[in-house]
Design a protein around this motif. Sequence first.
Motif, PDB file in Angstrom:
ATOM      1  N   LYS A 106      49.046  45.711  31.813  1.00 48.53           N
ATOM      2  CA  LYS A 106      48.736  45.866  33.286  1.00 48.53           C
ATOM      3  C   LYS A 106      47.303  46.043  33.670  1.00 48.53           C
ATOM      4  N   PHE A 107      46.431  46.159  32.667  1.00 49.44           N
ATOM      5  CA  PHE A 107      45.129  46.127  32.870  1.00 49.44           C
ATOM      6  C   PHE A 107      44.216  45.238  32.034  1.00 49.44           C
ATOM      7  N   ILE A 108      43.151  44.965  32.566  1.00 50.47           N
ATOM      8  CA  ILE A 108      42.007  44.043  31.784  1.00 50.47           C
ATOM      9  C   ILE A 108      40.884  44.988  31.746  1.00 50.47           C
ATOM     10  N   ALA A 109      40.184  44.961  30.437  1.00 48.17           N
ATOM     11  CA  ALA A 109      38.731  45.249  30.343  1.00 48.17           C
ATOM     12  C   ALA A 109      37.839  44.041  30.159  1.00 48.17           C
ATOM     13  N   TYR A 110      36.790  44.235  30.582  1.00 47.00           N
ATOM     14  CA  TYR A 110      35.715  42.905  30.880  1.00 47.00           C
ATOM     15  C   TYR A 110      34.462  43.405  30.802  1.00 47.00           C
ATOM     16  N   LEU A 111      33.295  42.373  30.867  1.00 48.84           N
ATOM     17  CA  LEU A 111      31.993  42.544  30.972  1.00 48.84           C
ATOM     18  C   LEU A 111      31.626  42.009  32.350  1.00 48.84           C
ATOM     19  N   THR A 112      30.885  42.957  33.039  1.00 54.31           N
ATOM     20  CA  THR A 112      30.082  42.516  34.283  1.00 54.31           C
ATOM     21  C   THR A 112      28.608  43.118  34.394  1.00 54.31           C
ATOM     22  N   ASP A 113      27.934  42.256  34.866  1.00 48.85           N
ATOM     23  CA  ASP A 113      26.462  42.758  34.986  1.00 48.85           C
ATOM     24  C   ASP A 113      26.019  43.283  36.203  1.00 48.85           C
ATOM     25  N   VAL A 114      27.151  43.896  36.987  1.00 48.25           N
ATOM     26  CA  VAL A 114      26.883  44.680  38.102  1.00 48.25           C
ATOM     27  C   VAL A 114      25.626  45.582  38.268  1.00 48.25           C
ATOM     28  N   THR A 115      25.534  46.350  37.229  1.00 47.80           N
ATOM     29  CA  THR A 115      24.475  47.212  37.059  1.00 47.80           C
ATOM     30  C   THR A 115      22.944  46.650  36.764  1.00 47.80           C
ATOM     31  N   GLY A 116      23.038  45.234  36.273  1.00 51.90           N
ATOM     32  CA  GLY A 116      21.933  44.674  35.910  1.00 51.90           C
ATOM     33  C   GLY A 116      21.840  44.155  34.376  1.00 51.90           C
ATOM     34  N   THR A 117      22.702  44.942  33.704  1.00 53.17           N
ATOM     35  CA  THR A 117      23.003  44.469  32.289  1.00 53.17           C
ATOM     36  C   THR A 117      24.659  44.539  32.152  1.00 53.17           C
ATOM     37  N   ASN A 118      25.024  43.714  31.001  1.00 51.02           N
ATOM     38  CA  ASN A 118      26.695  43.510  30.817  1.00 51.02           C
ATOM     39  C   ASN A 118      27.056  44.983  30.465  1.00 51.02           C
ATOM     40  N   GLN A 119      28.000  45.566  31.073  1.00 52.77           N
ATOM     41  CA  GLN A 119      28.866  46.693  30.529  1.00 52.77           C
ATOM     42  C   GLN A 119      30.340  46.539  30.849  1.00 52.77           C
ATOM     43  N   VAL A 120      30.826  47.626  30.120  1.00 53.05           N
ATOM     44  CA  VAL A 120      32.561  47.640  30.244  1.00 53.05           C
ATOM     45  C   VAL A 120      32.820  47.937  31.345  1.00 53.05           C
ATOM     46  N   TRP A 121      33.810  47.257  32.001  1.00 52.74           N
ATOM     47  CA  TRP A 121      34.737  47.825  33.227  1.00 52.74           C
ATOM     48  C   TRP A 121      36.179  47.521  32.893  1.00 52.74           C
ATOM     49  N   LYS A 122      36.881  48.166  33.780  1.00 49.49           N
ATOM     50  CA  LYS A 122      38.325  47.829  33.624  1.00 49.49           C
ATOM     51  C   LYS A 122      38.872  47.985  35.029  1.00 49.49           C
ATOM     52  N   VAL A 123      40.062  47.184  35.228  1.00 45.83           N
ATOM     53  CA  VAL A 123      40.649  46.994  36.656  1.00 45.83           C
ATOM     54  C   VAL A 123      42.037  46.614  36.213  1.00 45.83           C
ATOM     55  N   ARG A 124      42.972  46.820  37.108  1.00 45.05           N
ATOM     56  CA  ARG A 124      44.358  46.780  37.203  1.00 45.05           C
ATOM     57  C   ARG A 124      44.565  45.441  37.641  1.00 45.05           C
ATOM     58  N   ILE A 125      45.437  44.385  36.777  1.00 40.86           N
ATOM     59  CA  ILE A 125      45.525  42.876  37.029  1.00 40.86           C
ATOM     60  C   ILE A 125      46.082  42.687  38.429  1.00 40.86           C
ATOM     61  N   SER A 126      47.240  43.682  38.820  1.00 39.64           N
ATOM     62  CA  SER A 126      47.819  43.412  40.155  1.00 39.64           C
ATOM     63  C   SER A 126      46.828  43.678  41.255  1.00 39.64           C
ATOM     64  N   SER A 127      46.317  44.691  41.274  1.00 36.79           N
ATOM     65  CA  SER A 127      45.389  45.117  42.465  1.00 36.79           C
ATOM     66  C   SER A 127      44.753  46.646  41.916  1.00 36.79           C
ATOM     67  N   GLY A 128      43.481  46.796  42.332  1.00 34.49           N
ATOM     68  CA  GLY A 128      43.092  47.929  42.257  1.00 34.49           C
ATOM     69  C   GLY A 128      41.573  48.096  42.257  1.00 34.49           C
ATOM     70  N   CYS A 129      40.916  49.148  42.122  1.00 34.88           N
ATOM     71  CA  CYS A 129      39.568  49.178  42.087  1.00 34.88           C
ATOM     72  C   CYS A 129      38.767  49.454  40.738  1.00 34.88           C
ATOM     73  N   PRO A 130      37.915  48.452  40.459  1.00 28.95           N
ATOM     74  CA  PRO A 130      37.340  48.309  39.104  1.00 28.95           C
ATOM     75  C   PRO A 130      36.683  49.589  38.980  1.00 28.95           C
ATOM     76  N   GLU A 131      36.409  49.969  37.664  1.00 25.45           N
ATOM     77  CA  GLU A 131      36.008  51.213  36.931  1.00 25.45           C
ATOM     78  C   GLU A 131      35.182  51.215  35.902  1.00 25.45           C
TER      79      GLU A 131
END
Length: 623
Positions: free
Chosen positions: A44-69
């Motif tokens: 139901k979810f994926i965890a992933y890396l994103t550099d939204v904060t300036g460096t890659n950190q761990v985020w997760k989001v529901r695959i179907s829809s939802g707000c990233p955390e």
Amino acid sequence: MRRKLWLSIILVLLPFFLFAQTYTIEQYLNIRSASSPTVSPDGKFIAYLTDVTGTNQVWKVRISSGCPEQLTFFDERVQFVSWNPKNGDWMLFGKDMGGNEHTQLFLLKSDGSEIRRLTYNDNVIYNFGAWSGDGTMFAFASNERNRAFFDVYAMNIKTGKVKLVWQNDGNNSAVAWSPDNKYILVSQNRSSFDNDLYLIEYESGKVYNITPHTQPARYFGARFSKDGKGIYLLSDEGKEFVGIAYIDVPNGKLNYIYTTNWDVEAIELSKDGKYLVFILNVDGYSEVYSLNLATKKAKKLNFPTGGIIGSLKFTADGKKIIFTYQSPVKNQDIYYYDIPTNKYSQITYSSTAGIPLSSFVKPELVRFKSFDGLEIPGYLYLPKGAKKDSSLPVIVSIHGGPEAQEVPRFSALYQYFIHSGYVVYAPNVRGSTGYGKTYASLDNTTKRKDAIRDVAMIPNFLKSTGYIDPKKIIVYGGSYGGYMTLAAVTFYPDLWAAGVDLVGISNFLTFLRNTGAWRQKHRMAEYGDPEKDAEFLKEISPFYHVDKIKAPLMIIQGANDPRVPKSESDQIVESIKSRGGIVEYLVFDDEGHGLSKLKNRIKAYKAIVEFLDKYVKNKQAMN
């Protein structure tokens, strides 16, 4: 009447105002991306890396829809994340300090409420390998015993108990765990083009070499079959290009089940074990296929085109494939492909910092003939509205590796330079991957000069296009590309208006002595032995020929670089300065082999822009 006239004028002029919109280097460097998806056990979810904060950190989001955390909040980059395949409450991630690549391992509660550090020696590298099928253990490799070698271990995540699975004086990495937890599959790498796969019996420690061979060959991307009786993998044993093969466990012979005249880059086994999904590298562009394992027939799937696909992962129900996609005109995000409908959808939506996708430029794949008639492919990016009036400055961007390939990826920096009126040309000179085993070997050891000559042929080719000012040709590269930059301005000094070197090798003799102990043999296989080949390595090292350099240089270096140590940049900067040459030097105390922190990227690339504008782009205006 007057109102209508003004409205008409505005409507006519509006496109010109839009076209003339300018964006800053800070905006381009604030373009975000998402990578490294890992799927929760329930799918139901994926965890992933994103550099939204300036460096890659761990985020997760529901695959179907939802707000990233957001789940991790470090100043330092997170290097990878992997969800426990059975226990959805936990995932594993790795992190280093200041780019030193001494990866430490951590458990992370999937709601972000708890982090447990699992390794505690900051002078040691701990490389994650694979989870056991039941999720109670994971395999990893570490150079704790000897910094030059990696032994294989397994850790129980409930007790924290660590077991030494295989002690061996080699560059070893854990690849996969058999479904019954009986075997751990290990890769032992001798060079970028030669390795072996070993099966290690977890309980007894018995070792099987399942890829014995006499000529250099690669074996990677391995996946155990659903019943655990065999292994699907990628290999170029006896082949010019990488194909899909199968080996019976534990003593089977390698048999190919799919080959073509392009490299297969990655495979993933379906949940029912009946087919493989694979990525084919066609002239740098990704195509995705499914291979029916019963019929051996391949079928092309409806994945996005015109760019790069990566990180294939099936969801638990086997109905979706998670993947990443990027192209020259689309920053990387995570998607899913729905198998029943043969359609794909986007999961993450990374910001372009207010810059419209329509402003980005696609390259043209072009080839030129080098000094010996060999065709060299590359990507030519032209600014919108470019005219054949021989007026444009050009940046020749040489990729690192050298065992790598320039591909049609998204580059915020390329797009900034193109937007600012530079042409960008990114070639795959001999020694690059993606064009067969022979092509990749054409720069090995004493053939290094031929690759440098390829770069020296590029200015004439670019002049022939009609777009380029022959007095404004820049050579640019990082890591091995940084070496090629230094080599170009040293051995062909009259061709270049300027050079930009990021963490490049200046002296192969000192580099091979000072690079990380675990890398030395691996790098000698590519570049040569500093004892046997000392004279040749000295001959091709820019440091010994600094007096030939004419072009202004900018050099950027991370102080903690374990691959190309800071001393490589220090020594050539000092030598250039002592001879009165022009060199600007930036060192970042909290970086390693490249720049991972946004504040540092902004500082470095702003400096590069100012350097190139001063010495190349605006040179005539200054005179």
